[in-house]
Design an enzyme around this catalytic site. Structure first.
Site, PDB file in Angstrom:
ATOM      1  N   ASP A 128       6.156   0.613   6.795  1.00  0.00           N
ATOM      2  CA  ASP A 128       4.700   0.437   6.615  1.00  0.00           C
ATOM      3  C   ASP A 128       4.137   1.557   5.739  1.00  0.00           C
ATOM      4  O   ASP A 128       3.692   2.572   6.261  1.00  0.00           O
ATOM      5  CB  ASP A 128       4.012   0.436   7.988  1.00  0.00           C
ATOM      6  CG  ASP A 128       2.534   0.096   7.909  1.00  0.00           C
ATOM      7  OD1 ASP A 128       2.106  -0.490   6.903  1.00  0.00           O
ATOM      8  OD2 ASP A 128       1.812   0.432   8.863  1.00  0.00           O
ATOM      9  N   HIS A 181       3.400   2.594  12.650  1.00  0.00           N
ATOM     10  CA  HIS A 181       2.534   3.767  12.860  1.00  0.00           C
ATOM     11  C   HIS A 181       3.147   4.839  13.755  1.00  0.00           C
ATOM     12  O   HIS A 181       2.420   5.622  14.370  1.00  0.00           O
ATOM     13  CB  HIS A 181       1.176   3.352  13.450  1.00  0.00           C
ATOM     14  CG  HIS A 181       0.373   2.459  12.577  1.00  0.00           C
ATOM     15  ND1 HIS A 181      -0.842   1.919  12.969  1.00  0.00           N
ATOM     16  CD2 HIS A 181       0.594   1.989  11.319  1.00  0.00           C
ATOM     17  CE1 HIS A 181      -1.329   1.161  11.995  1.00  0.00           C
ATOM     18  NE2 HIS A 181      -0.469   1.188  10.985  1.00  0.00           N
ATOM     19  N   HIS A 213       0.831  -1.221   0.000  1.00  0.00           N
ATOM     20  CA  HIS A 213       0.000   0.000   0.000  1.00  0.00           C
ATOM     21  C   HIS A 213       0.854   1.255   0.000  1.00  0.00           C
ATOM     22  O   HIS A 213       1.807   1.392   0.756  1.00  0.00           O
ATOM     23  CB  HIS A 213      -1.026  -0.010   1.125  1.00  0.00           C
ATOM     24  CG  HIS A 213      -0.502  -0.008   2.522  1.00  0.00           C
ATOM     25  ND1 HIS A 213      -0.159   1.159   3.194  1.00  0.00           N
ATOM     26  CD2 HIS A 213      -0.286  -1.015   3.406  1.00  0.00           C
ATOM     27  CE1 HIS A 213       0.231   0.864   4.423  1.00  0.00           C
ATOM     28  NE2 HIS A 213       0.182  -0.454   4.575  1.00  0.00           N
ATOM     29  N   GLU A 263      -4.950   1.819   2.468  1.00  0.00           N
ATOM     30  CA  GLU A 263      -5.065   0.648   3.332  1.00  0.00           C
ATOM     31  C   GLU A 263      -5.213   1.055   4.793  1.00  0.00           C
ATOM     32  O   GLU A 263      -5.950   0.416   5.549  1.00  0.00           O
ATOM     33  CB  GLU A 263      -3.818  -0.241   3.168  1.00  0.00           C
ATOM     34  CG  GLU A 263      -3.887  -1.577   3.901  1.00  0.00           C
ATOM     35  CD  GLU A 263      -3.392  -1.527   5.340  1.00  0.00           C
ATOM     36  OE1 GLU A 263      -3.649  -2.479   6.094  1.00  0.00           O
ATOM     37  OE2 GLU A 263      -2.757  -0.512   5.713  1.00  0.00           O
ATOM     38  N   GLU A 264      -4.515   2.115   5.195  1.00  0.00           N
ATOM     39  CA  GLU A 264      -4.417   2.436   6.615  1.00  0.00           C
ATOM     40  C   GLU A 264      -5.736   2.859   7.252  1.00  0.00           C
ATOM     41  O   GLU A 264      -6.017   2.500   8.389  1.00  0.00           O
ATOM     42  CB  GLU A 264      -3.371   3.540   6.843  1.00  0.00           C
ATOM     43  CG  GLU A 264      -1.940   3.118   6.556  1.00  0.00           C
ATOM     44  CD  GLU A 264      -1.412   2.096   7.555  1.00  0.00           C
ATOM     45  OE1 GLU A 264      -2.156   1.655   8.439  1.00  0.00           O
ATOM     46  OE2 GLU A 264      -0.226   1.735   7.436  1.00  0.00           O
ATOM     47  N   ASP A 323       3.292  -6.441   3.485  1.00  0.00           N
ATOM     48  CA  ASP A 323       2.859  -5.368   4.383  1.00  0.00           C
ATOM     49  C   ASP A 323       3.210  -5.733   5.823  1.00  0.00           C
ATOM     50  O   ASP A 323       2.382  -5.633   6.727  1.00  0.00           O
ATOM     51  CB  ASP A 323       1.352  -5.120   4.239  1.00  0.00           C
ATOM     52  CG  ASP A 323       0.872  -3.912   5.033  1.00  0.00           C
ATOM     53  OD1 ASP A 323       1.723  -3.094   5.448  1.00  0.00           O
ATOM     54  OD2 ASP A 323      -0.352  -3.789   5.263  1.00  0.00           O
TER      55      ASP A 323
END
Length: 462
Positions: free
Chosen positions: A296, A428, A284, A330-331, A358
């Site tokens: 990520d 994140h 992503h 995606e997130e 991912d």
């Protein structure tokens, strides 16, 4: 005696659905793939640009659009058969100025702690909120405490990731519900805000953001939601034990906007024998905004692009059409993955295999597969090909969020599984940056993905 039994065993194994023994040709091909990736790879160079020249790529942001344009440009420069953009409407949420929080033990006596707003949270009122705080270990504690003990307070969710689980994604899954649904559930009992312990196995001062949902709560009932660092969470918990009457102050300026247009970026090498059978490899393109999203999922993006580049570099012409898809959103919505699957279904496209990266750019350990027994037996027969590269983990399980909507009609779904022990140190958070990437590990992951794509293209699905 053994010479007489061996042919019989071979026949029996074949009748039971096992694939033929991988050939010397396959071993040679994998060697060529790994060598090319490690000696003449491009994934690290690509990721350097994506991370350091573009940066964090939150859906709907200017940086996300820059990443789309970059991805389209780089895929076209590979000289593959087709590159296009697939329009998708995505949510737009902005963080605003840096969040601020402190613990107040008595008027004028405060201790600052690191927090960040969770993605999709509403802001605090101007000037912030300050209220008593109550600690819970999970959503089920809310019902035990009830409105009498929660109303007017900030709920502090402090269930950590379970440290004795070797599979760290399992530990993550065991506590992420408090991040995703914590605000919606606490609001039902009259809470004025929530603070959630970061999903992190390491003790540090980096709060970790992530998606959250208010469910069907009306706007008037939505409350602000933030993550607190693991060090901050332990400090807050200790101070609460000493003085349950302490207060907590939060100030956040985040905001949700109307949906905006963005794009999945798609590139294709058309198959020579079965052009209407599609194999997908992807990651992503969007990321959270605190760091630059190198693990990520910048890593998954460049590894997926590298699959097509490596196949061209070694001169392999696939039998089936192979697509790289750089998914958007995606997130905080999965809009890109859903849109790709919807369009594929509407066109009647036959997808036979999909692979997603991912889980960070760490050393590849293997794959997890969502498939039937016949295909898994075939996959298991390829395991000896990967063992020289210390890739041993082949298991049934999940695949990837973006390729999940493709499930059905016999498709094999797979997820690259790197070593996960350090992944949630960065997930994140502000420290998910390019300097946390190891070039060799990134390139090994790209080669591992390319090798699996090659084998599925050569032997097909069962």
């Amino acid at each position: 005696m053994l010479r007489k039994i061996t042919p019989i065993l071979f026949i029996l194994l074949s009748l039971n659905g096992f694939a033929q023994t991988p050939s010397v040709e396959d071993s040679t091909m994998l060697k060529k793939i790994y060598t090319t990736s490690l000696v003449n790879g491009k994934s690290y160079e690509w990721l350097d640009y994506l991370s350091n020249q573009i940066g964090g790529r939150l859906s709907g942001s200017i940086n996300a659009q820059k990443a789309v344009e970059w991805g389209e440009k780089e895929l076209k420069e590979l000289g593959i058969d087709k590159v296009w953009l697939q329009s998708v409407m995505v949510p737009k949420w902005t963080r605003g100025v840096t969040e601020f929080a402190y613990i107040e033990t008595e008027p004028g006596k405060t201790t600052n702690v690191p927090i960040c707003a969770l993605g999709g949270s509403v802001p605090t009122p101007i000037g912030g909120i300050k209220a008593p705080i109550i600690e819970v270990k999970g959503l089920e504690d809310l019902r035990t405490l009830g409105t009498d003990q929660i109303e007017g307070k900030i709920v502090f969710y402090n269930r950590p990731m379970q440290p004795d689980l070797i599979q760290t994604f399992e530990a993550y899954g065991g506590c992420v519900d408090q991040r995703y649904s914590g605000a919606a559930e606490a609001a039902k009992f009259g809470a004025v805000g929530v603070i959630v312990r970061s999903m992190n196995l390491r003790m540090d001062d980096f709060p970790h953001t992530g998606a959250m949902s208010y469910g069907d709560l009306p706007n008037s009932d939505k409350i602000p939601a933030a993550a607190i660092s693991t060090n901050g969470a332990d400090l807050l918990s200790s101070m609460l034990r000493l003085n349950p009457k302490i207060k907590f102050h939060i100030n956040m300026n985040c905001r949700s906007w109307k949906d905006v247009e963005s794009f999945n970026v798609i590139g294709q090498i058309t198959g020579t024998d079965f052009p209407n059978e599609y194999m997908v490899v992807g990651g992503h393109l969007d990321s959270w905004d605190l760091g630059d999203g190198s693990h990520d999922d910048g890593a998954g993006v460049v590894q997926s692009m590298e699959v097509l580049r490596l196949l061209k570099e070694i001169g392999y012409k696939p039998k089936r059409s192979i697509r790289v898809v750089l998914f958007m959103n995606e997130e905080n919505g999965l809009r890109g993955g859903k849109k790709y699957a919807k369009v594929a279904k509407s066109k009647g496209e036959k997808h036979v295999f999909a692979l997603e990266s991912d889980a960070g750019a760490f050393t590849p350990r293997g794959f997890s597969f969502d498939c039937d027994d016949a295909n898994f037996n075939q996959i298991q027969s390829w395991k000896p090909l990967f063992e020289p590269y210390l890739v041993h983990y082949f298991a049934k399980g999940g695949s990837g969020a973006d390729i999940g909507p493709l499930k059905g009609n016999g498709i094999v779904l797979a997820g690259l599984r790197p070593d996960s022990q350090r992944y949630f140190d960065y997930h994140h958070a502000k420290n998910d940056t390019f300097d946390a990437i190891n070039k060799r590990e990134l390139e090994l992951g790209a080669a591992t993905m390319t090798s699996l794509v090659y084998l599925f293209d050569k032997y097909g699905v069962k």
